[in-house]
Design a protein around this motif. Structure first.
Motif, PDB file in Angstrom:
ATOM      1  N   HIS A  34      33.177  87.010 -23.642  1.00 21.97           N
ATOM      2  CA  HIS A  34      32.109  87.993 -23.464  1.00 21.97           C
ATOM      3  C   HIS A  34      31.200  88.127 -24.688  1.00 21.97           C
ATOM      4  O   HIS A  34      29.995  88.363 -24.518  1.00 21.97           O
ATOM      5  N   VAL A  35      31.740  87.990 -25.884  1.00 22.24           N
ATOM      6  CA  VAL A  35      30.923  88.149 -27.087  1.00 22.24           C
ATOM      7  C   VAL A  35      30.412  86.801 -27.592  1.00 22.24           C
ATOM      8  O   VAL A  35      29.227  86.661 -27.907  1.00 22.24           O
ATOM      9  N   ALA A  36      31.283  85.810 -27.651  1.00 23.83           N
ATOM     10  CA  ALA A  36      30.897  84.505 -28.212  1.00 23.83           C
ATOM     11  C   ALA A  36      29.711  83.854 -27.501  1.00 23.83           C
ATOM     12  O   ALA A  36      28.836  83.291 -28.170  1.00 23.83           O
ATOM     13  N   PRO A  37      29.619  83.890 -26.142  1.00 28.85           N
ATOM     14  CA  PRO A  37      28.449  83.257 -25.504  1.00 28.85           C
ATOM     15  C   PRO A  37      27.110  83.848 -25.941  1.00 28.85           C
ATOM     16  O   PRO A  37      26.092  83.145 -25.949  1.00 28.85           O
ATOM     17  N   GLN A  38      27.098  85.123 -26.325  1.00 31.11           N
ATOM     18  CA  GLN A  38      25.848  85.743 -26.759  1.00 31.11           C
ATOM     19  C   GLN A  38      25.419  85.302 -28.159  1.00 31.11           C
ATOM     20  O   GLN A  38      24.303  85.587 -28.581  1.00 31.11           O
ATOM     21  N   THR A  39      26.306  84.635 -28.873  1.00 28.54           N
ATOM     22  CA  THR A  39      25.979  84.178 -30.229  1.00 28.54           C
ATOM     23  C   THR A  39      25.501  82.722 -30.252  1.00 28.54           C
ATOM     24  O   THR A  39      25.218  82.202 -31.325  1.00 28.54           O
ATOM     25  N   PHE A  40      25.421  82.079 -29.078  1.00 34.74           N
ATOM     26  CA  PHE A  40      25.072  80.647 -29.062  1.00 34.74           C
ATOM     27  C   PHE A  40      23.647  80.401 -29.546  1.00 34.74           C
ATOM     28  O   PHE A  40      23.394  79.484 -30.323  1.00 34.74           O
TER      29      PHE A  40
END
Length: 302
Positions: free
Chosen positions: A209-215
């Motif tokens: 949930h959090v990591a994909p938003q940091t791509f």
């Protein structure tokens, strides 16, 4: 089984062609919105292709000296002239790009990747772990990148992989600080709260949930930091702390030219030109990607 065979036949080629067309349309749209960044992306592709295809596109051998052509100026036979051992300067620049771009890319992927993971965990967990992490990052950022890389090269010794580790260490803090800021904002969103309320573990929430938003920020960090990494590698090569001769790099070629008592302009100009082109290409392409991927610009870009 028949459907699998069918997709590997004409339907497979149709799907592949559709993917190529879709990406081409996307790139044309990106080029219309940001022509400067698109131009520098094409320049990056040119530099990468030139480096990968070095044995095919380079006119001569980069290592064998020819003492009958020592320090010849640029001519139709040697477009960029020759060096102090009679080796073709254009060939050594092409092979030098192989080393410089490889070191820049791998060191940034390692440094920014590890730093991004650190920032993701630090921003999401918070508390004492985040407090201690930020103090360590501040100490790391207080040391200039080139000085830090020089210290590590003195300790580890000169080789390709130690140079990658040294440059990656200088990029660690930048990835951690940026991704931590993104993680701090994302962890307060409603869907993250909903995932936590279902009993999902910290690691599952961070991963899915959090990591994909940091791509998108990670992609911009990689492109902008590759130029800086190439510049650090060139600086270390210039002062003799880079890759040992006779392996060519752009920085070591500049160092060899500067160490001679008699200056020859082509030995300085052409390696410096390619360093400048590479740094500009990655920095300006990264700036263009940042404009496109920034959600605040999405409405205006569409």
């Amino acid at each position: 089984m028949k459907s699998a065979l069918k997709t590997t036949g004409s339907d497979g080629f149709t799907y592949l062609w559709a993917v190529v067309k879709r990406n081409a349309v996307s790139f044309r749209g990106f080029a219309r919105r940001s022509p400067v960044a698109a131009f520098w992306m094409v320049m990056i592709l040119f530099l990468v292709f030139m480096s990968i295809a070095a044995p095919v596109v380079s006119p001569q051998d980069p290592y064998i000296p020819d003492f009958s052509k020592v320090t010849n100026s640029p001519s139709t036979e040697n477009f960029f002239g020759t060096d102090f051992l009679g080796r073709d300067q254009l060939t050594r620049i092409i092979y030098g790009g192989r080393t410089s771009l490889f070191i820049g890319l791998i060191s940034v992927l390692v440094g920014v990747g590890v730093g991004s993971l650190w920032g993701l965990v630090s921003g999401y967990l918070g508390g004492k772990f985040d407090l201690i992490s930020q103090r360590l990052l501040e100490i790391l950022m207080a040391i200039p990148g080139l000085i830090l890389a020089m210290i590590l090269m003195f300790i580890l010794g000169a080789s390709v992989w130690t140079l990658i580790v040294a440059i990656a260490f200088t990029r660690l803090a930048f990835g951690a600080r940026v991704i931590r800021a993104v993680s701090l904002s994302v962890r307060e969103t409603a869907y993250v709260e909903a995932a936590r309320s279902t009993g999902a573990s910290y690691w599952r929430v961070m991963l899915f949930h959090v990591a994909p938003q940091t791509f998108a920020p990670f992609l911009v960090l990689v492109t902008t930091n590759i130029g800086i990494a190439i510049l650090i590698e060139a600086s270390l090569g210039f002062i003799g702390l880079g890759i040992a001769p006779p392996t060519p790099t752009w920085g070591s070629m500049l160092g060899e030219a500067a160490s001679n008592l008699e200056p020859f302009w082509w030995l300085v100009f052409f390696p410096g030109l390619f360093i400048t082109l590479a740094v500009l290409a990655f920095n300006l392409a990264g700036a263009g990607l940042q404009d496109v991927l920034d959600p605040r610009n999405r409405g205006t870009l569409e």
